[in-house]
Design a protein around this motif. Structure first.
Motif, short mmCIF file in Angstrom:
data_model
loop_
_atom_site.label_atom_id
_atom_site.label_comp_id
_atom_site.label_asym_id
_atom_site.label_seq_id
_atom_site.Cartn_x
_atom_site.Cartn_y
_atom_site.Cartn_z
N PHE A 213 36.14 -31.54 35.59
CA PHE A 213 36.42 -30.59 36.05
C PHE A 213 37.00 -29.93 37.11
O PHE A 213 35.96 -29.68 38.13
N TRP A 214 37.90 -28.58 37.94
CA TRP A 214 38.13 -28.62 38.57
C TRP A 214 39.30 -27.17 39.20
O TRP A 214 39.84 -27.22 38.85
N GLU A 215 37.89 -26.32 39.97
CA GLU A 215 38.53 -24.84 39.69
C GLU A 215 38.34 -24.20 40.76
O GLU A 215 37.07 -24.68 41.27
N SER A 216 38.69 -22.91 41.68
CA SER A 216 38.25 -22.48 42.73
C SER A 216 38.62 -21.38 42.51
O SER A 216 39.92 -20.72 41.97
N GLY A 217 38.30 -19.90 42.76
CA GLY A 217 38.80 -18.45 43.18
C GLY A 217 38.62 -18.17 41.78
O GLY A 217 39.01 -16.77 41.21
N LEU A 218 37.09 -18.37 40.62
CA LEU A 218 36.76 -17.62 39.93
C LEU A 218 36.03 -16.31 40.00
O LEU A 218 35.80 -16.25 41.18
N SER A 219 35.54 -15.80 39.08
CA SER A 219 34.12 -15.22 39.19
C SER A 219 33.10 -15.28 38.31
O SER A 219 33.01 -16.47 37.58
N ASP A 220 32.09 -15.10 38.24
CA ASP A 220 30.65 -15.38 37.69
C ASP A 220 30.99 -14.91 36.17
O ASP A 220 30.55 -15.87 35.74
N TRP A 221 31.59 -14.23 35.79
CA TRP A 221 31.50 -14.60 34.39
C TRP A 221 32.19 -15.08 33.93
O TRP A 221 32.65 -15.51 32.74
N ASP A 222 33.02 -15.80 34.21
CA ASP A 222 34.13 -17.50 33.88
C ASP A 222 33.01 -18.40 33.99
O ASP A 222 33.68 -19.25 32.34
N THR A 223 32.18 -18.87 34.34
CA THR A 223 31.58 -19.71 34.91
C THR A 223 30.09 -19.86 34.55
O THR A 223 29.58 -21.02 34.06
N ALA A 224 29.39 -18.66 34.53
CA ALA A 224 28.12 -18.28 34.09
C ALA A 224 27.71 -19.66 33.00
O ALA A 224 26.50 -20.03 33.27
N ALA A 225 28.13 -19.60 31.90
CA ALA A 225 27.84 -19.53 30.81
C ALA A 225 28.02 -21.27 30.69
O ALA A 225 26.98 -22.37 30.00
N GLY A 226 29.61 -21.47 30.69
CA GLY A 226 30.05 -22.89 31.62
C GLY A 226 29.00 -23.78 31.82
O GLY A 226 29.06 -25.04 31.37
#
Length: 278
Positions: A213-226
């Motif tokens: 997986f790759w992505e940029s420009g997200l926020s902490d709530w998008d990725t913290a758990a994942g």
């Protein structure tokens, strides 16, 4: 089978309560009240109700913990206690278009020892209300789908790998950078998918459904758990330069160890400034 801790039970109870309401609203998606808060960035009444439901449940369970909320922002708690990081509806555009692929993400972040900010994420849960799948992890206790252990895929060859990504859209992200990365990765892998919910992309990576997986420009709530779920499933998470942080949002690159190394070389080469030596 892991014994589910009291903390995960609290998180799952909140997610399931909010998820039930999201399912009902999803069935009435054409009638939702929707307000526009930016270019191609919508917030629905369902999103707000989900956040309030999760907030109320978690506040009751841990009244002295703080919150980082997508809609309401930061709510301070006892600075010596953890805080919640919450996305009440990841995949809002999918939801609003009647596409059944969205999730609730809840993570727990610890304060740094001695104060001075926030440190590692120690618990995370990603819940898909439509499939009723609950992906969760706790630091050093592994990653799980309900009561089944998760492991990232063992594929080492990019030509066999299915990679997930997020594509920049109106007002969000660097399309030029993404295009260079796509051009570097695309010809070397079995396929690339864009489903529109980063938390689920990471959970599916932990479950071996995706290989990278790759992505940029997200926020902490998008990725913290994942991010935690992937790591506890045996995967690696870094930014595009290979640095490992507790939460990756501005840049996320995730895969198993061997595939991560190969993808990192592709990405690093793609984002290298023109004129620099390879």
């Amino acid at each position: 089978m892991a014994a589910i801790s009291g903390l995960i039970r609290v998180m799952e109870k909140a997610a399931r309560k909010a998820g039930g309401r999201l399912r009902r609203d999803f069935g009435e998606v054409a009638h939702l009240q929707v307000s526009r808060k930016g270019p191609a960035d919508f917030v629905s009444k369902a999103d707000q109700v989900s956040e309030r439901t999760i907030y109320d449940e978690l506040l009751h369970a841990r009244p002295d913990w703080g919150f980082v909320l997508e809609e309401a922002g930061i709510i301070e708690g006892d600075e010596t206690k953890p805080r919640w990081i919450i996305d009440p509806l990841d995949g809002t555009s999918n939801f609003l278009h009647g596409i059944p692929h969205f999730a609730i993400s809840i993570a727990v972040q610890e304060p740094k020892p001695g104060g001075g900010g926030w440190g590692e994420v120690t618990a995370g849960l990603v819940y898909n209300p439509i499939t009723d799948e609950s992906f969760w992890a706790e630091k050093s206790r592994g990653a799980w789908l309900h009561d089944g252990r998760l492991r990232v895929s063992a594929r080492r060859n990019p030509s066999e790998a299915l990679i997930a990504t997020g594509i920049p859209f109106q007002g969000h992200g660097d399309f030029g950078e993404w295009s260079r990365i796509f051009a570097a990765i695309g010809p070397n892998v079995a396929g690339i998918r864009r489903y529109g919910a980063a938390s689920l992309d990471l959970a599916w990576l932990a479950a071996g459904r995706f290989d990278g997986f790759w992505e940029s420009g997200l926020s902490d709530w998008d990725t913290a758990a994942g991010c935690l779920i992937v790591r506890e499933a045996g995967g690696f998470v870094s930014d595009y330069r290979g640095r490992s942080l507790p939460i990756h949002s501005e840049q996320v690159l995730a895969a198993n160890d061997a595939l991560h190394s190969r993808l990192h070389k592709m990405v690093a080469g793609a984002i290298k400034a023109p004129g620099q030596n390879a």
